[in-house]
Scaffold this motif. Structure first.
Motif, PDB file in Angstrom:
ATOM      1  N   ILE A 200       0.949  -1.083  -0.139  1.00 48.07           N
ATOM      2  CA  ILE A 200      -0.012  -0.037   0.018  1.00 48.07           C
ATOM      3  C   ILE A 200       0.991   1.323  -0.004  1.00 48.07           C
ATOM      4  N   HIS A 204       0.266   4.203  -2.664  1.00 52.43           N
ATOM      5  CA  HIS A 204       0.405   5.518  -2.451  1.00 52.43           C
ATOM      6  C   HIS A 204       1.388   6.325  -2.792  1.00 52.43           C
ATOM      7  N   HIS A 208       1.326   9.837  -5.058  1.00 48.28           N
ATOM      8  CA  HIS A 208       1.946  11.044  -4.496  1.00 48.28           C
ATOM      9  C   HIS A 208       2.940  11.511  -5.611  1.00 48.28           C
ATOM     10  N   GLU A 304      -8.025  16.333   6.400  1.00 50.75           N
ATOM     11  CA  GLU A 304      -7.227  15.901   5.320  1.00 50.75           C
ATOM     12  C   GLU A 304      -6.724  17.073   4.527  1.00 50.75           C
ATOM     13  N   SER A 309      -3.260  14.964  -0.748  1.00 47.80           N
ATOM     14  CA  SER A 309      -4.513  14.256  -1.322  1.00 47.80           C
ATOM     15  C   SER A 309      -3.931  13.444  -2.487  1.00 47.80           C
ATOM     16  N   ILE A 312      -7.101   7.474  -2.991  1.00 47.61           N
ATOM     17  CA  ILE A 312      -6.845   6.251  -1.875  1.00 47.61           C
ATOM     18  C   ILE A 312      -7.999   5.156  -2.524  1.00 47.61           C
ATOM     19  N   HIS A 313      -7.604   4.040  -1.606  1.00 46.46           N
ATOM     20  CA  HIS A 313      -8.541   2.843  -1.842  1.00 46.46           C
ATOM     21  C   HIS A 313      -9.853   3.272  -1.443  1.00 46.46           C
ATOM     22  N   TYR A 364     -10.374  10.892  -3.608  1.00 43.71           N
ATOM     23  CA  TYR A 364      -9.060  11.710  -3.310  1.00 43.71           C
ATOM     24  C   TYR A 364      -9.325  11.991  -1.814  1.00 43.71           C
ATOM     25  N   GLU A 366      -6.434  11.419   1.828  1.00 42.51           N
ATOM     26  CA  GLU A 366      -5.106  11.313   2.711  1.00 42.51           C
ATOM     27  C   GLU A 366      -4.577   9.547   2.717  1.00 42.51           C
ATOM     28  N   GLY A 367      -3.455   9.117   2.415  1.00 42.17           N
ATOM     29  CA  GLY A 367      -3.320   7.847   2.488  1.00 42.17           C
ATOM     30  C   GLY A 367      -3.382   7.245   3.956  1.00 42.17           C
ATOM     31  N   TRP A 369      -5.693   7.604   5.663  1.00 43.89           N
ATOM     32  CA  TRP A 369      -7.065   6.932   6.147  1.00 43.89           C
ATOM     33  C   TRP A 369      -7.067   5.426   5.894  1.00 43.89           C
ATOM     34  N   ASP A 370      -6.509   5.068   4.547  1.00 52.48           N
ATOM     35  CA  ASP A 370      -6.290   3.694   4.254  1.00 52.48           C
ATOM     36  C   ASP A 370      -5.571   2.915   5.469  1.00 52.48           C
TER      37      ASP A 370
END
Length: 533
Positions: A200, A204, A208, A304, A309, A312-313, A364, A366-367, A369-370
């Motif tokens: 992941i 990401h 980015h 976020e 941004s 993300i999944h 869209y 922030e990573g 979050w995943d």
């Protein structure tokens, strides 16, 4: 020389179609023929296999008519036909492949309100090919790493009101490996978590870095990707019964268990009786702070940083991850672990590989979050307690390395922006978060998500008797505040209902207690209060 085409239907509304009707088989067969082209002869071989996940499957034997590499024809919902090159190869019988069809009912609220098919179509038709084309011939190592994350996609089409994505079958043994998805009542082991962290991070990192070094603008070209339909006011009536409903059901059931006589909570074998008062108090605080889980998630989303941004999944949990090995299936609580510091890819003769799928909620954001969603659903509280720092260090290091690799592509590529992450601080500057401490600060700002994704969504994964679950919820319907429940809640039928929920229900309740201990220690409730303000 035969290819087997296996169709596994998605979890959504799969019972609404009578697959015993041969007309359905033949309609899907026609779709297969349209996608694979005239080079194949397709014969129906109907089978049914639930594999413990409630999915129905149809199997087809596909025999090449000519010894040529076929061209897949993609049939879109709008009946447009576009040729797509496939990696299906008929050069030898050893190249047998299996694929499956993922079904979505286009008339269900999941599609009409959440646009899950539309988002996943954009991901497989546009985003993934664009990213891979960018990496191809520029960094073959990174290209291979990123390509391996995704299942191979062949095309899509409609049969009646149902939409089908056609993918490789990840769950059939190929090249000496067999991928599997953990069941809903399993957690990932340490080795799998580590590989997911690496993969992941690459995912990401590419988004980015490509954002900095390419001309891609998926946000502008596909505005749907900017929408989070889970947190939209217009879809609240669709998602609230699950997100908010399951959270409050979990709180009520655990409240009863923690207030029960010793004969009940003694089943929580690994929870010290001395800890029960603190666990009760933490649950009381949790219920008073988190009244509306979806509202909490919305407020967290406002945190976020738009400069970080990426795509993300958006639904990054274990049921959307296939691992080639190392999924513990014996118990959720007695996992013998090797310290993270003693593990590396080279330590295993058969290292874990992972693939991510179900890009229905991509957006869209922030990573981190995943990361918060995955770690609270894939790892147990003891696993996080002992290994969280190492998990996040592995993610951060891989993220930096991936951004650095793509930057080198940007320096050499034509028509690529000269903007760079690099500065005098070296590899740390390759991360959009700067140094590791800044990354940790960002991760911790999203910790309250774990109350919704981890704590609030645990019980239902262990429930096997839905009738008992509904009956128990109805009995506890008026238990709104954490007070000492009336003796009427402790009747024999309430105890029996809890026992009936599922064979591992006490494992789940123990994990929830451990979760509350973790909540008390990591200060996540204070984070919730700061989010509210």
């Amino acid at each position: 020389l035969l290819y087997t085409i296996k169709f596994e239907l998605s979890r959504f509304d799969h019972l609404s179609v009578a697959f015993g009707h041969m007309s359905v088989y033949h309609s899907v067969k026609d779709l297969v023929c349209g996608i694979l082209g005239d080079s194949y002869h397709v014969e129906v071989e109907p089978t049914l296999d639930t594999k413990g996940r409630g999915s129905q499957q149809m199997r087809f034997l596909v025999e090449p008519v000519t010894m040529v590499t076929p061209v897949v024809t993609m049939v879109t919902p709008n009946a447009m036909v576009t040729p797509v090159t496939t990696d299906l190869d008929v050069k030898s019988a050893q190249n047998q492949k299996r694929v499956f069809a993922k079904r979505n009912n286009m008339q269900s609220p999941v599609q009409t309100q959440l646009h899950v098919v539309d988002k996943e179509s954009i991901m497989y038709e546009t985003v993934i090919p664009s990213i891979l084309d960018f990496l191809l011939d520029k960094n073959t190592e990174l290209y291979s790493e990123i390509k391996s994350i995704f299942p191979h996609y062949y095309g899509q089409g409609m049969v009646g009101d149902d939409h089908y994505f056609i993918f490789e079958d990840l769950f059939y043994p190929q090249s000496g490996k067999q991928f599997q998805v953990s069941s809903s009542d399993e957690f990932h082991d340490i080795e799998t978590v580590i590989e997911v962290m690496r993969s992941i991070a690459r995912y990401h990192g590419v988004f980015h870095a490509v954002r900095q070094h390419s001309d891609f603008n998926f946000r502008q070209d596909h505005p749907l990707l900017t929408e989070d339909f889970i947190l939209s006011k217009e879809t609240h009536h669709v998602v609230a019964p699950f997100y908010n409903g399951e959270f409050h059901k979990t709180c009520k059931i655990l409240q009863i268990v923690l207030s029960c006589p010793d004969t009940l909570h003694s089943k929580l074998h690994d929870i010290s009786p001395e800890l029960l008062p603190d666990i009760r108090n933490t649950l009381a605080s949790l219920r008073s702070v988190v009244k509306d889980p979806l509202e909490l998630m919305n407020k967290i989303r406002l945190r976020e940083n738009p400069d970080r941004s990426i795509l993300i999944h958006g639904d990054f949990h274990p049921l959307n991850i296939a691992a080639s090995s190392a999924v513990d299936s014996t118990t959720n609580l007695e996992v013998v672990e090797v310290p993270v510091s003693d593990l590396s890819v080279s330590d295993s003769a058969d290292p874990v590989s992972v693939k991510f799928f179900d890009y229905q909620l991509i957006r869209y954001g922030e990573g981190v979050w995943d990361l918060n969603q995955y770690l609270c659903q894939a790892a147990t509280p003891p696993q996080r307690r002992d290994n969280l720092g190492e998990f996040l260090e592995i993610y951060y290091q891989t993220l930096c390395e991936t951004c650095q690799k793509v930057e080198r592509i940007g320096e050499k590529g034509k028509g690529i922006s000269e903007k760079s992450f690099r500065d005098s601080e070296g590899i740390a500057s390759e991360s959009p978060y700067g140094d590791f401490d800044s990354f940790m600060e960002a991760y911790e700002r999203f910790l309250p998500l774990q109350l919704v994704y981890g704590f609030g969504m645990l019980i239902w994964k262990y429930v096997t008797d839905l009738e008992a679950y509904q009956a128990l919820v109805e009995r506890l319907g008026d238990l709104e505040e954490f007070t000492t429940p009336h003796d009427s809640y402790f009747t024999a039928d309430v105890v029996a209902l809890i026992d009936r929920l599922g064979p591992k229900i006490w494992d789940a309740l123990q994990v929830l207690c451990e979760f509350l201990i973790e909540i008390k220690c990591n200060g996540v409730l204070d984070q919730c209060n700061s989010v509210s303000h």
